[in-house]
Design a protein around this motif. Structure first.
Motif, PDB file in Angstrom:
ATOM      1  N   LYS A   1      16.132  -8.957  -1.309  1.00 35.42           N
ATOM      2  CA  LYS A   1      14.997  -8.041  -1.193  1.00 35.42           C
ATOM      3  C   LYS A   1      14.024  -8.574  -0.139  1.00 35.42           C
ATOM      4  O   LYS A   1      13.715  -9.756  -0.111  1.00 35.42           O
ATOM      5  CB  LYS A   1      14.299  -7.885  -2.534  1.00 35.42           C
ATOM      6  N   ASN A   2      13.576  -7.675   0.719  1.00 35.70           N
ATOM      7  CA  ASN A   2      12.661  -8.084   1.780  1.00 35.70           C
ATOM      8  C   ASN A   2      11.396  -7.220   1.821  1.00 35.70           C
ATOM      9  O   ASN A   2      10.679  -7.245   2.806  1.00 35.70           O
ATOM     10  CB  ASN A   2      13.366  -8.078   3.136  1.00 35.70           C
ATOM     11  N   VAL A   3      11.147  -6.470   0.759  1.00 37.68           N
ATOM     12  CA  VAL A   3       9.955  -5.640   0.677  1.00 37.68           C
ATOM     13  C   VAL A   3       9.166  -6.065  -0.562  1.00 37.68           C
ATOM     14  O   VAL A   3       9.708  -6.043  -1.670  1.00 37.68           O
ATOM     15  CB  VAL A   3      10.323  -4.140   0.592  1.00 37.68           C
ATOM     16  N   PRO A   4       7.895  -6.467  -0.404  1.00 32.90           N
ATOM     17  CA  PRO A   4       7.105  -6.894  -1.565  1.00 32.90           C
ATOM     18  C   PRO A   4       6.816  -5.734  -2.520  1.00 32.90           C
ATOM     19  O   PRO A   4       6.902  -4.559  -2.155  1.00 32.90           O
ATOM     20  CB  PRO A   4       5.814  -7.434  -0.950  1.00 32.90           C
ATOM     21  N   SER A   5       6.465  -6.079  -3.747  1.00 34.33           N
ATOM     22  CA  SER A   5       6.274  -5.068  -4.800  1.00 34.33           C
ATOM     23  C   SER A   5       5.223  -4.030  -4.442  1.00 34.33           C
ATOM     24  O   SER A   5       5.420  -2.828  -4.665  1.00 34.33           O
ATOM     25  CB  SER A   5       5.883  -5.755  -6.109  1.00 34.33           C
ATOM     26  N   TRP A   6       4.091  -4.459  -3.901  1.00 33.50           N
ATOM     27  CA  TRP A   6       3.028  -3.501  -3.580  1.00 33.50           C
ATOM     28  C   TRP A   6       3.498  -2.525  -2.507  1.00 33.50           C
ATOM     29  O   TRP A   6       3.159  -1.344  -2.535  1.00 33.50           O
ATOM     30  CB  TRP A   6       1.752  -4.222  -3.129  1.00 33.50           C
ATOM     31  N   GLU A   7       4.303  -2.993  -1.558  1.00 35.04           N
ATOM     32  CA  GLU A   7       4.789  -2.111  -0.505  1.00 35.04           C
ATOM     33  C   GLU A   7       5.873  -1.172  -1.036  1.00 35.04           C
ATOM     34  O   GLU A   7       5.990  -0.027  -0.583  1.00 35.04           O
ATOM     35  CB  GLU A   7       5.345  -2.938   0.654  1.00 35.04           C
ATOM     36  N   ARG A   8       6.629  -1.627  -2.014  1.00 32.86           N
ATOM     37  CA  ARG A   8       7.638  -0.772  -2.618  1.00 32.86           C
ATOM     38  C   ARG A   8       6.977   0.430  -3.281  1.00 32.86           C
ATOM     39  O   ARG A   8       7.449   1.564  -3.151  1.00 32.86           O
ATOM     40  CB  ARG A   8       8.448  -1.556  -3.637  1.00 32.86           C
ATOM     41  N   VAL A   9       5.878   0.188  -3.998  1.00 32.37           N
ATOM     42  CA  VAL A   9       5.154   1.282  -4.664  1.00 32.37           C
ATOM     43  C   VAL A   9       4.619   2.259  -3.619  1.00 32.37           C
ATOM     44  O   VAL A   9       4.743   3.481  -3.771  1.00 32.37           O
ATOM     45  CB  VAL A   9       4.013   0.715  -5.534  1.00 32.37           C
ATOM     46  N   LEU A  10       4.047   1.738  -2.539  1.00 29.79           N
ATOM     47  CA  LEU A  10       3.524   2.611  -1.486  1.00 29.79           C
ATOM     48  C   LEU A  10       4.624   3.415  -0.812  1.00 29.79           C
ATOM     49  O   LEU A  10       4.433   4.595  -0.497  1.00 29.79           O
ATOM     50  CB  LEU A  10       2.782   1.781  -0.439  1.00 29.79           C
ATOM     51  N   ARG A  11       5.778   2.801  -0.587  1.00 27.03           N
ATOM     52  CA  ARG A  11       6.887   3.517   0.048  1.00 27.03           C
ATOM     53  C   ARG A  11       7.363   4.672  -0.823  1.00 27.03           C
ATOM     54  O   ARG A  11       7.638   5.761  -0.324  1.00 27.03           O
ATOM     55  CB  ARG A  11       8.051   2.568   0.315  1.00 27.03           C
ATOM     56  N   VAL A  12       7.468   4.439  -2.120  1.00 30.02           N
ATOM     57  CA  VAL A  12       7.927   5.506  -3.023  1.00 30.02           C
ATOM     58  C   VAL A  12       6.903   6.641  -3.059  1.00 30.02           C
ATOM     59  O   VAL A  12       7.266   7.815  -2.928  1.00 30.02           O
ATOM     60  CB  VAL A  12       8.208   4.948  -4.436  1.00 30.02           C
ATOM     61  N   MET A  13       5.634   6.300  -3.219  1.00 33.76           N
ATOM     62  CA  MET A  13       4.599   7.351  -3.288  1.00 33.76           C
ATOM     63  C   MET A  13       4.494   8.118  -1.973  1.00 33.76           C
ATOM     64  O   MET A  13       4.441   9.354  -1.972  1.00 33.76           O
ATOM     65  CB  MET A  13       3.247   6.733  -3.646  1.00 33.76           C
ATOM     66  N   ALA A  14       4.473   7.416  -0.863  1.00 39.00           N
ATOM     67  CA  ALA A  14       4.349   8.080   0.437  1.00 39.00           C
ATOM     68  C   ALA A  14       5.591   8.908   0.744  1.00 39.00           C
ATOM     69  O   ALA A  14       5.487  10.031   1.267  1.00 39.00           O
ATOM     70  CB  ALA A  14       4.117   7.050   1.534  1.00 39.00           C
TER      71      ALA A  14
END
Length: 69
Positions: A5-18
């Motif tokens: 995994k190369n995407v941090p948790s906070w960015e994962r949440v933003l990617r899904v929402m966006a």
């Protein structure tokens, strides 16, 4: 899994929402072929958020701090 995994948790949440927001907007506002193409592209962003792996980030060598150990 065969990938790190190369995407941090906070960015994962933003990617899904966006990604979901862009997909919904593209289908509702644009419609037609362009709306469908944009929704499919947004689906790729959602998938990278769900899996925590971004191929483009991997190509430039991005890793998480805990993955380096």
């Amino acid at each position: 899994m065969f990938y790190v995994k190369n995407v941090p948790s906070w960015e994962r949440v933003l990617r899904v929402m966006a990604g979901l927001a862009v997909a919904a907007w593209s289908v509702l506002a644009l419609g037609g072929l362009w709306g469908t193409l944009l929704a499919l592209s947004a689906g790729g962003i959602v998938l990278s958020g769900l899996f925590g792996f971004c191929p483009a980030c991997a190509m430039v060598g991005r890793t998480l701090d805990k993955a380096r150990k």
